[in-house]
Enzyme design. Structure first.
Site, PDB file in Angstrom:
ATOM      1  N   LYS A 223       0.771  -1.132   0.055  1.00 23.05           N
ATOM      2  CA  LYS A 223       0.033   0.058   0.143  1.00 23.05           C
ATOM      3  C   LYS A 223       0.766   1.323  -0.064  1.00 23.05           C
ATOM      4  CE  LYS A 223      -4.586  -1.671   1.458  1.00 23.05           C
ATOM      5  NZ  LYS A 223      -5.524  -1.778   2.447  1.00 23.05           N
ATOM      6  N   ARG A 258      -3.873 -10.126   4.472  1.00 22.31           N
ATOM      7  CA  ARG A 258      -4.446  -9.931   3.152  1.00 22.31           C
ATOM      8  C   ARG A 258      -3.174  -9.516   2.486  1.00 22.31           C
ATOM      9  NH1 ARG A 258      -6.314  -6.345  -0.537  1.00 22.31           N
ATOM     10  NH2 ARG A 258      -7.733  -6.771  -1.987  1.00 22.31           N
TER      11      ARG A 258
HETATM   12  C1  8Y4 Z   1      -0.762  -1.203  -3.878  1.00 27.90           C
HETATM   13  C2  8Y4 Z   1      -1.354  -2.367  -3.903  1.00 27.90           C
HETATM   14  C3  8Y4 Z   1      -1.250   0.066  -3.422  1.00 27.90           C
HETATM   15  C4  8Y4 Z   1      -2.849  -2.642  -3.220  1.00 27.90           C
HETATM   16  C5  8Y4 Z   1      -2.603  -0.087  -2.761  1.00 27.90           C
HETATM   17  C6  8Y4 Z   1      -3.160  -1.201  -2.612  1.00 27.90           C
HETATM   18  C7  8Y4 Z   1      -8.336  -4.246   2.005  1.00 27.90           C
HETATM   19  C8  8Y4 Z   1      -9.086  -4.874   1.222  1.00 27.90           C
HETATM   20  C9  8Y4 Z   1      -8.204  -3.695  -0.303  1.00 27.90           C
HETATM   21  C10 8Y4 Z   1      -7.933  -4.239   3.182  1.00 27.90           C
HETATM   22  C11 8Y4 Z   1      -9.821  -5.572   3.029  1.00 27.90           C
HETATM   23  C12 8Y4 Z   1      -5.305  -2.252  -1.897  1.00 27.90           C
HETATM   24  C13 8Y4 Z   1     -10.178  -4.913  -1.046  1.00 27.90           C
HETATM   25  C14 8Y4 Z   1      -6.523  -1.888  -1.633  1.00 27.90           C
HETATM   26  N1  8Y4 Z   1      -7.511  -3.279   0.858  1.00 27.90           N
HETATM   27  N2  8Y4 Z   1     -10.086  -5.591   1.924  1.00 27.90           N
HETATM   28  N3  8Y4 Z   1      -9.304  -4.603  -0.052  1.00 27.90           N
HETATM   29  N4  8Y4 Z   1      -8.902  -4.958   3.736  1.00 27.90           N
HETATM   30  N5  8Y4 Z   1     -10.507  -6.517   4.015  1.00 27.90           N
HETATM   31  N6  8Y4 Z   1      -4.725  -1.272  -2.174  1.00 27.90           N
HETATM   32  O1  8Y4 Z   1      -7.282  -3.405   3.865  1.00 27.90           O
HETATM   33  O2  8Y4 Z   1      -4.751  -3.553  -1.915  1.00 27.90           O
HETATM   34  S1  8Y4 Z   1      -7.933  -3.046  -2.103  1.00 27.90           S
END
Ligand code: 8Y4
Length: 292
Positions: A223, A258
């Site tokens: 993230k 996750r």
């Molecule tokens: C790089 C990679 C930068 C990924 C940002 C991201 C969560 C989630 C997401 C979480 C739960 C993400 C669907 C956002 N984050 N579900 N989902 N908890 N329960 N961003 O933290 O991965 S998507």
């Protein structure tokens, strides 16, 4: 503490669970939408399970900051073919990452076992009834605003207190919906309407979210706050920071992480667990680390 998700059951305390991420979005910025072709996404999911994923989370709508919503029909067109094949080919619970009750319902009919509701039922009260009826696992995640608006200058007095108050309010309403406590997982929603400082404050105070006696899920993998703290602009290069957060989170009481990188996370957590277990055996565990 038990987590029930249809035919699956997890008893805690136990070694942490790893949820592998499968994005089926054309604009997914961490893997460039490489898995839009159903067979590629399916292969990716199978590989994550092979690497030791305890669950897989399939999503067809980007939760990226600023992302535009997609319609239920388009979301289903993306995720259903992938979900059906994955369910048929793995023995672990499959989670559907969606804000929409219609998508959740169709995913459950296709064999999903968990609803990962990053909107925590903001759009339609049907979500809890659908989860209740199916006996599905239900991830209640905190998000300020919507994916499109959530990063517009988020401000809190005490972010951990406000997330805790949100869980209190939602859990009180959920109790009336027929969803059993044993189906529920809580998630502070790292990055969802939070600055890097807010994310750090939540990570530093994870112990404040154990009082409901429900498993905690944490999503930190790749993230942007890892980028803010390190200057690493390429999400695929944020694995070291992601692993540090995963180990910290598990030490602080998180049961489910996750992640994009399942094999690496399993290796890191194996060591974190072994050290924690040894500290417990020696009776030397103190500081912020809660004994499990
Ligand atoms: C790089 C990679 C930068 C990924 C940002 C991201 C969560 C989630 C997401 C979480 C739960 C993400 C669907 C956002 N984050 N579900 N989902 N908890 N329960 N961003 O933290 O991965 S998507």
């Amino acid at each position: 503490m038990i987590l029930r998700a249809r035919t699956f059951e997890f008893a805690f305390p136990r070694n942490p669970l790893v949820m592998g991420i499968v994005n089926v979005t054309p604009d997914s910025f961490s893997d460039g939408g490489r898995f839009l072709e159903p067979s590629a996404a399916v292969e990716h999911a199978l590989r994550l399970v092979d690497e030791g994923a305890d669950l897989v989370d399939i999503g067809g709508e980007s939760s990226r900051p600023g992302a535009e919503p997609v319609g239920a029909a388009e979301e289903l067109r993306r995720v259903l073919p992938v979900l059906e094949q994955v369910v048929a080919r793995v023995r672990v619970p499959v989670s559907i990452d969606t804000l929409k009750p219609a998508v959740a319902r169709a995913a459950l009919a296709a064999g999903a076992s968990v609803i990962n509701d990053v909107g925590a039922n903001r759009e339609d009260p049907a979500m809890w009834e659908i989860a209740a009826e199916a006996g599905a696992g239900y991830v209640l995640m905190h998000m300020r605003g919507t994916p499109r608006t959530m990063q517009e200058a988020p401000a809190y007095g005490d972010v951990a207190a406000e997330v805790a108050a949100y869980f209190d309010e939602r859990l009180r309403r959920i109790r009336a919906s027929g969803l059993a406590p044993e189906q529920i997982v809580l998630d502070v929603g790292i990055g969802f309407g939070k600055t890097a400082e807010h994310n750090l404050q939540l990570l530093a105070q994870l112990g404040r979210f154990t009082k409901w006696q429900r498993p905690l899920l944490l999503g930190v993998s790749r993230k942007s706050f890892i980028g803010s703290l390190t200057g690493e602009t390429n999400p695929a290069c944020r694995l070291p920071g992601s692993l540090a957060c995963a180990c910290w989170a598990v030490w602080a009481g998180v049961q489910i992480v996750r992640v994009h990188d399942v094999a690496a996370t399993r290796q890191a957590l194996r060591l974190a667990e072994a050290i924690a277990a040894t500290a417990d055996r020696l009776g030397v565990r103190g500081g912020p680390f809660r004994s499990r």
